[in-house]
Design a protein around this motif. Structure first.
Motif, short mmCIF file in Angstrom:
data_model
loop_
_atom_site.label_atom_id
_atom_site.label_comp_id
_atom_site.label_asym_id
_atom_site.label_seq_id
_atom_site.Cartn_x
_atom_site.Cartn_y
_atom_site.Cartn_z
N GLN A 13 0.95 -1.11 0.29
CA GLN A 13 0.10 0.01 -0.26
C GLN A 13 0.97 1.36 -0.01
N HIS A 16 2.47 1.85 -3.40
CA HIS A 16 1.23 2.48 -4.27
C HIS A 16 1.05 3.85 -4.04
N GLN A 17 0.60 4.21 -2.76
CA GLN A 17 0.46 5.61 -2.41
C GLN A 17 1.64 6.39 -2.57
N SER A 19 3.30 6.28 -5.20
CA SER A 19 3.54 6.45 -6.88
C SER A 19 2.71 7.24 -7.58
N SER A 22 -1.12 6.39 -7.69
CA SER A 22 -1.92 6.37 -6.38
C SER A 22 -3.13 7.16 -6.50
N LYS A 23 -3.51 8.02 -7.70
CA LYS A 23 -5.08 8.47 -7.72
C LYS A 23 -6.02 7.39 -7.82
N SER A 68 -3.33 1.32 -12.56
CA SER A 68 -2.95 1.21 -11.06
C SER A 68 -2.12 0.06 -10.59
N THR A 69 -2.28 -0.42 -9.37
CA THR A 69 -1.33 -1.23 -8.92
C THR A 69 -2.35 -2.55 -8.61
#
Length: 197
Positions: A13, A16-17, A19, A22-23, A68-69
């Motif tokens: 997480q 991801h946040q 990167s 993150s949106k 996204s991830t």
């Protein structure tokens, strides 16, 4: 990679946040929780009538994770047949829903997490070697709590504070004896066990 309870999903997480993706929401698939017969449908989606019980079209996690991830938690539990299809997606950036021949493009960052030694899984034939080398680009090993005893006190204090907030209670902190007991224990369940305790 890390033992159960070391915080692999939290690290994913954070990646991801921090990167550019993150949106968009990070999508998680727990490969151990899905029956082998359904994991392919969950990952790639399905067309109506693709198999008995498929009464409607359904998008898969790869479609939801576009831009996204996608966290593949407990990837060592993924069936070999699905591993082959995952490898194809990673190589080509495309996949097909079950029951369809139309290719769908997916721009997805993959984070794979496991508590198993994947190289050992490769050696015994439970994990594809080509997939292992495809996902082992930037390995992150999360140490157990017994390897980082210096983190026990600050972690315990953070967890106590969170627990107090959720229970709407005020506790000033730990006694010296409590901290000594916390630091003396090996915490085989790692942070998850410490949080529950």
């Amino acid at each position: 990679h890390g033992e159960t309870g070391t915080g692999k999903e939290l690290v994913a997480q954070a990646i991801h946040q921090l990167s550019g993706r993150s949106k968009r929401l990070m999508i998680t698939v727990n490969c151990a929780a899905l029956p082998a017969a359904l994991i392919e449908s969950e990952l790639f989606g399905r067309e109506k009538g693709a198999f008995t019980g498929a009464i409607s079209r359904q998008a898969g996690r790869f479609e939801f994770a576009h831009g996204s991830t996608l966290l593949l938690d407990e990837i060592a539990e993924m069936p070999l047949e699905t591993q082959a299809k995952l490898l194809r997606v990673l190589q080509n950036g495309t996949f097909e829903r079950l029951g369809s021949s139309v290719s769908i493009k997916a721009d997805v960052r993959i984070i794979a997490a496991t508590n198993r030694d994947l190289l050992r899984q490769v050696e015994v034939g439970f994990f594809r070697e080509d997939l292992y080398y495809r996902i082992n680009v930037l390995p992150i090993r999360l140490p157990s709590l017994r390897e980082r005893k210096e983190c026990l006190r600050p972690l315990a204090e953070i967890l106590l504070h969170k627990s107090c907030q959720s229970m709407r209670r005020e506790i000033g902190g730990f006694t010296r004896e409590a901290i000594e007991a916390i630091e003396a224990y090996d915490w085989p369940g790692n942070i998850r066990q410490l949080a529950n305790t």
